[in-house]
Structure formats: C-alpha cells, structure tokens
Write an enzyme that holds these catalytic residues in place. Structure first.
Site, PDB file in Angstrom:
ATOM      1  N   SER A  11       1.288  -1.107   0.498  1.00  0.00           N
ATOM      2  CA  SER A  11      -0.222   0.683  -0.070  1.00  0.00           C
ATOM      3  C   SER A  11       0.612   1.190  -0.037  1.00  0.00           C
ATOM      4  O   SER A  11       0.267   2.396   0.348  1.00  0.00           O
ATOM      5  CB  SER A  11      -0.692   0.065   1.423  1.00  0.00           C
ATOM      6  OG  SER A  11      -0.100   0.373   2.523  1.00  0.00           O
ATOM      7  N   GLY A  13       2.587   1.790   2.579  1.00  0.00           N
ATOM      8  CA  GLY A  13       2.877   2.436   3.705  1.00  0.00           C
ATOM      9  C   GLY A  13       3.816   1.473   5.140  1.00  0.00           C
ATOM     10  O   GLY A  13       4.606   0.415   3.663  1.00  0.00           O
ATOM     11  N   SER A  16       3.015  -2.631   5.217  1.00  0.00           N
ATOM     12  CA  SER A  16       3.690  -3.442   3.483  1.00  0.00           C
ATOM     13  C   SER A  16       4.975  -3.806   3.276  1.00  0.00           C
ATOM     14  O   SER A  16       5.468  -4.651   2.776  1.00  0.00           O
ATOM     15  CB  SER A  16       2.422  -2.942   2.928  1.00  0.00           C
ATOM     16  OG  SER A  16       2.527  -2.368   2.441  1.00  0.00           O
ATOM     17  N   CYS A 104     -13.400  -5.833   1.849  1.00  0.00           N
ATOM     18  CA  CYS A 104     -12.038  -5.601   1.032  1.00  0.00           C
ATOM     19  C   CYS A 104     -11.105  -6.944   1.198  1.00  0.00           C
ATOM     20  O   CYS A 104     -10.919  -7.246  -0.023  1.00  0.00           O
ATOM     21  CB  CYS A 104     -11.580  -4.545   1.646  1.00  0.00           C
ATOM     22  SG  CYS A 104     -10.197  -3.989   0.443  1.00  0.00           S
ATOM     23  N   GLY A 128       0.135  -6.774   4.850  1.00  0.00           N
ATOM     24  CA  GLY A 128       1.366  -6.196   6.353  1.00  0.00           C
ATOM     25  C   GLY A 128       0.796  -6.555   7.402  1.00  0.00           C
ATOM     26  O   GLY A 128       0.694  -5.541   8.577  1.00  0.00           O
ATOM     27  N   CYS A 200     -10.464   4.203   3.306  1.00  0.00           N
ATOM     28  CA  CYS A 200      -9.598   4.769   2.254  1.00  0.00           C
ATOM     29  C   CYS A 200     -10.785   5.986   1.145  1.00  0.00           C
ATOM     30  O   CYS A 200      -9.265   6.278   0.590  1.00  0.00           O
ATOM     31  CB  CYS A 200      -8.934   4.359   1.101  1.00  0.00           C
ATOM     32  SG  CYS A 200      -9.604   2.731   0.459  1.00  0.00           S
TER      33      CYS A 200
END
Length: 359
Positions: A11, A13, A16, A104, A128, A200
């Site tokens: 992502s 971030g 992950s 999701c 992650g 998100c």
C-alpha cells in the site's frame, strides 16, 4: 530447491513495506503488487492511480526498487466499486453501518489477489496485517498479533482454510514500534509515514456527504422521533447518522439524546437517553468460523462488536438458518447493525459474522 514465490500487497505504508523486506530476508521470491482501486478525480484516470492516491503507488514502487523486488500495479477498480463502494453505500441507505475494510479483505485481498497470485504460479499472498497464522492439529488458525494495540484480526475473520493456507502475515510477530524501527534501519523513507485512520475512499471522513453524492436520489430528509414515535425534529437523511451518535444531531431538547435506532422503511432516526443504547443480545448472519468447522453447542467466548472495542465475555449459540445468537455478560454500548462481531477464545479467532438484529 526453488524458492517459494509470494505476491505481497503493497500500500506504500510502513507495514506492507517491512513485510516485503521480512519475506525477502526469510528466503522467499517476493513480488510486490499495488491494487489500483480508487481514483479521486479525473487525473487518476489518465495517470497511474492507486490505493486512494498517486503517492501510495509511488511510495510502494520506491520501496520495491530499494528492496530489489519486481513491482506491478494491478487494476481492481471495478471489483472495488462493486464489492466495497456499492456495498458501503447500499448498507448506509438501508440504515446499517458497514465496515468496508472487511469487505475489501474478503473479496479483493484474499480472494481476487490470491487468485491472481496463483495464476502466476505463486504459493502465497502476503499483507502487512498485524495477525498471525499457524497450523495446529491439521487446521489453520488465525491468531492475535503480538502488538495488542495494532491487532487486525477483527477485520480478517472471513478468511477460509484455503486462504489461510496460502497467506503470510510477517508483521504479526512484531510490535508496530519494532516495524518502524526495522524500516528506519534498512533506510525506507516510509518509516515515519503516519497510519491511515479514515476509510480510504473517503479521505475527509464525511460518510454522509459521500453517500449523498454517490446516490443523491436515495437520501431524503425525515423525522427524528422518540421510541413512541413522537416527532422531535428534522434529520437531513438517515445516512448521516449511526447508533450511539450524539453530536451533530441539531436537536435542542434541553437534554442529551443519542441515536438508538435507524428505520429505513419510515425514514426516521430514533433518539433517546443514553441507557437505550446499551444492549446485551444480538443475532448475526454471514458467519465464518475459523477455529472450528461449525457451532454445534453454545460456546463461551470473548467477542468484539467493532474494531476499536475491547473483547467482552459472551456466549455464542447456534440458531436456525445458520445464524448465531451472541449474549454478552455485560451490556455493550451502541451495538450497530451492519458492523461485524468477532469471537475469540484466548488468542484464537473462533470466527465472526455481521450484526443483523438486536434482541
């Protein structure tokens, strides 16, 4: 011996990114993938968009380059719209409060991404997430992460045995602080990137406005009523409210009132005193069990009614048509239809379901 191949969802971030590094260190053949799911405006149509922002894709790509792993952007927009956004909007219109991250995870990350990973010959998909997966007595178990504050098992209760068998979550063995430390040590720029808190696809966190724009003809003003049906004022549309809400009601009644129920049929929002939002019993549907095959008899567990809730003692009992009744020892504040309830036995995730009704 050939290395096991793993596709990791990145992502951009810190979690992950470090997960990708850890897997590479553990000897896996790692392929980085960012799921392109959302575009905020037209520029994302023309350019390579990403998980809510262009910068997320750029961050993920930079990390992949630094780790020297192949990196791809996969288009999941249609699936994300169908399985997550449309579901989110429809649930709110029906007076429920859904959790889009759970949808999701269920439909995209651990279903479609896993299928794509298998399609290119990968053995695993990885994320992650802060959670652990272990095989015990011939069954794959989902286990709470080492970092209690960051544990994400609540959002993962839909994982099947097949999915658990082919999923890796290396961050589950570490605390968040340690993950940031590792990121800094190996020189990742994202080591101090802040955690994403909001949904998100709604960066400003204004759910009501978002749903109004997505389905303008479905949102109508209506009445605030008390539990006896007396009209107390006007609301701007049921999608703007959730159970337990007190702020932003725009009612001057001389006493604090809370949203206690939402009725999509009459288009009313029921308000009342705080004690009316405390309940002990609920019924849930769309159940998935992980630690057991199915629930034959009542079982004592700890259960969480929302992501941020503390697990509380409860008994789960099988009902007709696959539903489960959850009876808490102590009253729970603002049990909300559409949210998930997840069951735990010590560190194990027993399973969970979607809250359908209150008793």
């Amino acid at each position: 011996m050939t290395k096991k191949k793993v596709v990791i969802g990145m992502s951009g971030g810190v979690d992950s990114s470090v997960a990708a590094y850890l897997l590479k260190e553990q000897g896996y053949d790692v392929i980085g993938v960012t799921m392109q799911i959302w575009q905020e405006d037209k520029e994302y149509e023309e350019r390579e968009g990403g998980c809510c922002s262009l910068s997320a894709v750029d961050d993920a790509r930079r990390v992949a380059q630094k780790l020297d792993i192949p990196f791809y952007v996969l288009n999941f927009r249609d699936s994300f719209k169908r399985n997550v956004i449309d579901y989110f909007v429809d649930e709110y219109i029906q007076g429920r409060t859904p959790n889009p991250c759970i949808a999701c995870n269920k439909y995209l990350k651990f279903d479609e991404l896993l299928q794509k990973a298998k399609g290119i010959g990968a053995d695993y998909v990885a994320t992650g997430h802060y959670a652990k997966i272990e095989e015990r007595d011939g069954r794959f178990q989902l286990i709470r992460s080492k970092d209690d504050r960051k544990d994400q098992t609540y959002a993962l209760y839909n994982l099947t045995q097949e999915q658990l068998e082919h999923t890796l979550m290396p961050c589950g063995e570490f605390t968040k602080d340690k993950i940031r430390e590792i990121a800094k040590e190996i020189g990742l720029d994202v080591h101090n990137k802040k955690d994403s808190e909001e949904i998100c696809f709604i960066p400003d966190n204004n759910h009501g406005r978002y749903i109004c724009e997505a389905a303008p003809n479905k949102v109508r003003t209506g009445n605030f009523v008390d539990k006896y049906g007396n009209v107390l004022g006007k609301h701007k549309g049921i999608v703007y409210y959730t159970i337990g809400q007190r702020k932003g009601l725009g009612l001057a009644l001389g006493r604090p009132v809370f949203v206690t129920d939402i009725n999509p049929v009459t288009n009313t929002v029921v308000v009342g005193p705080e004690e009316d939002i405390f309940k002990t019993d609920l019924v849930c549907k769309d159940i998935n069990f992980i630690s057991i095959d199915k629930l034959e008899d009542p079982m004592e567990v700890e259960a969480k009614i929302r992501y941020s809730a503390k697990p509380a003692k409860a008994t789960i009992s099988p009902m007709e048509n696959g539903r489960v009744k959850v009876s808490f020892e102590d009253k729970q504040r603002a049990i909300t239809k559409g949210q998930s309830v997840v069951f735990y036995k010590d560190d194990l995730v027993v399973g969970g379901g979607i809250i359908e009704s209150l008793l």
